[in-house]
Design a protein around this motif. Sequence first.
Motif, mmCIF file in Angstrom:
data_model
loop_
_atom_site.group_PDB
_atom_site.id
_atom_site.type_symbol
_atom_site.label_atom_id
_atom_site.label_comp_id
_atom_site.label_asym_id
_atom_site.label_seq_id
_atom_site.Cartn_x
_atom_site.Cartn_y
_atom_site.Cartn_z
ATOM 1 N N ASP A 104 9.554 86.862 95.773
ATOM 2 C CA ASP A 104 9.387 88.110 95.035
ATOM 3 C C ASP A 104 8.449 87.960 93.844
ATOM 4 O OD1 ASP A 104 11.173 89.273 96.802
ATOM 5 O OD2 ASP A 104 12.916 88.885 95.516
ATOM 6 N N SER A 105 8.313 86.745 93.309
ATOM 7 C CA SER A 105 7.439 86.543 92.145
ATOM 8 C C SER A 105 5.966 86.536 92.523
ATOM 9 C CB SER A 105 7.794 85.224 91.451
ATOM 10 O OG SER A 105 7.622 84.129 92.341
ATOM 11 N N PHE A 106 5.673 86.459 93.820
ATOM 12 C CA PHE A 106 4.284 86.419 94.279
ATOM 13 C C PHE A 106 3.847 87.847 94.597
ATOM 14 C CE2 PHE A 106 0.795 85.868 97.231
ATOM 15 C CZ PHE A 106 0.103 84.779 96.724
ATOM 16 N N ASP A 107 3.140 88.476 93.654
ATOM 17 C CA ASP A 107 2.627 89.825 93.857
ATOM 18 C C ASP A 107 1.252 89.744 94.526
ATOM 19 O OD1 ASP A 107 0.842 92.263 92.526
ATOM 20 O OD2 ASP A 107 2.876 92.849 93.059
ATOM 21 N N ILE A 108 1.141 90.258 95.738
ATOM 22 C CA ILE A 108 -0.078 90.097 96.532
ATOM 23 C C ILE A 108 -1.288 90.715 95.840
ATOM 24 C CG2 ILE A 108 -1.196 90.739 98.702
ATOM 25 C CD1 ILE A 108 1.523 90.525 100.053
#
Length: 348
Positions: A104-108
């Motif tokens: 969830d911490s990886f915002d595309i």
Amino acid sequence: MLKYSIRRLLIMIPVILAASFITFTLSSMSTDPVETYRVTLQQQAGERDLKPEDVENSVELYAQKYYYDRSFPERYWLWLTGFGDDRGDMGIIQGEFGPSTRGDSFDIGSELAKRVYPTFKLIFAGSVFSIGLAMIFGVISAVRQYRMVDYVLTTVGFVCLAMPTFWFAAVVKGLGVSFNKSTDTSFFGTVNDRSQAGTADFTTFDHFMDQLGHLVLPTIVLMLTGYAAASRYQRSAMLEVLHSDYVRLARAKGVPNRTVVRRHALRNALIPMATLAPAAIVLSITGAILTEAIFNWDGMGRFFSTSLTRGDTFAIQAFLIFSGVLTVIAVLISDLLYGVLDPRIRYE
């Protein structure tokens, strides 16, 4: 020109929509993340003490999180617009590219945006030099057709065209490492687009020189691989102009050959290459993917290759649709440049 520009902008809308649909369809057909996740859990069931029902529950939650419990049309609509779902992590027109399998911490969207500058820096430098060399040597090769210089430049072009990008990048990187060792310096940067020390340890000039040292080798790779096809294109355009009727007429009137080439032929022969440049810059992203992988650049190319190996479907789709939009814009700029540079073209 204004009416044509507006018309082309409107045409871009269905083209981009079609590109988004094709991108989403091919990405969805290329892999089955749910089944892959199920197989992974089943292989780890013994180590993690998972029962069959635990595996199925986890798979169900996985499918819900990444929208694989929806039908294909519904998933495409959510990915495109984000309307119809209250989670707020889907909808490319809203700037949301979907949840990433990297957590969830990886915002595309933000992660892709951070990688635009390093890649743009690389492809811009590589494209400018490759197109510049192609224009110069393509014209020389055409003017000196079937002479020694033409054969040499043609051979160099075919060699560059035949070299695999990943192999050439590895060779250039190896030469850079050997040069640094033999001179006991770090003149060429071979990893990342800047030193790991970060920008805070550099003055403005030192920071510039540091990035320049890291840019040289990958730029050489993109320059020579892009130069090959562009030089053949420029040579053909110059030969076509040199054999045109108005050039023959100028020569028949006794105009010196140098004047004919410089004033009559050269300007018209450069128009196709100048209009090709915007599209060539965008299309060089393909070469940047392999080049960034070899030189460990944290750019768009590495973003795509990493997403591909991790099976991060939404990240792959984000890269592809972003590249598609850039390509459509580049083609539009090319068309407009053709009308500006060639007074014979009038858009009604």
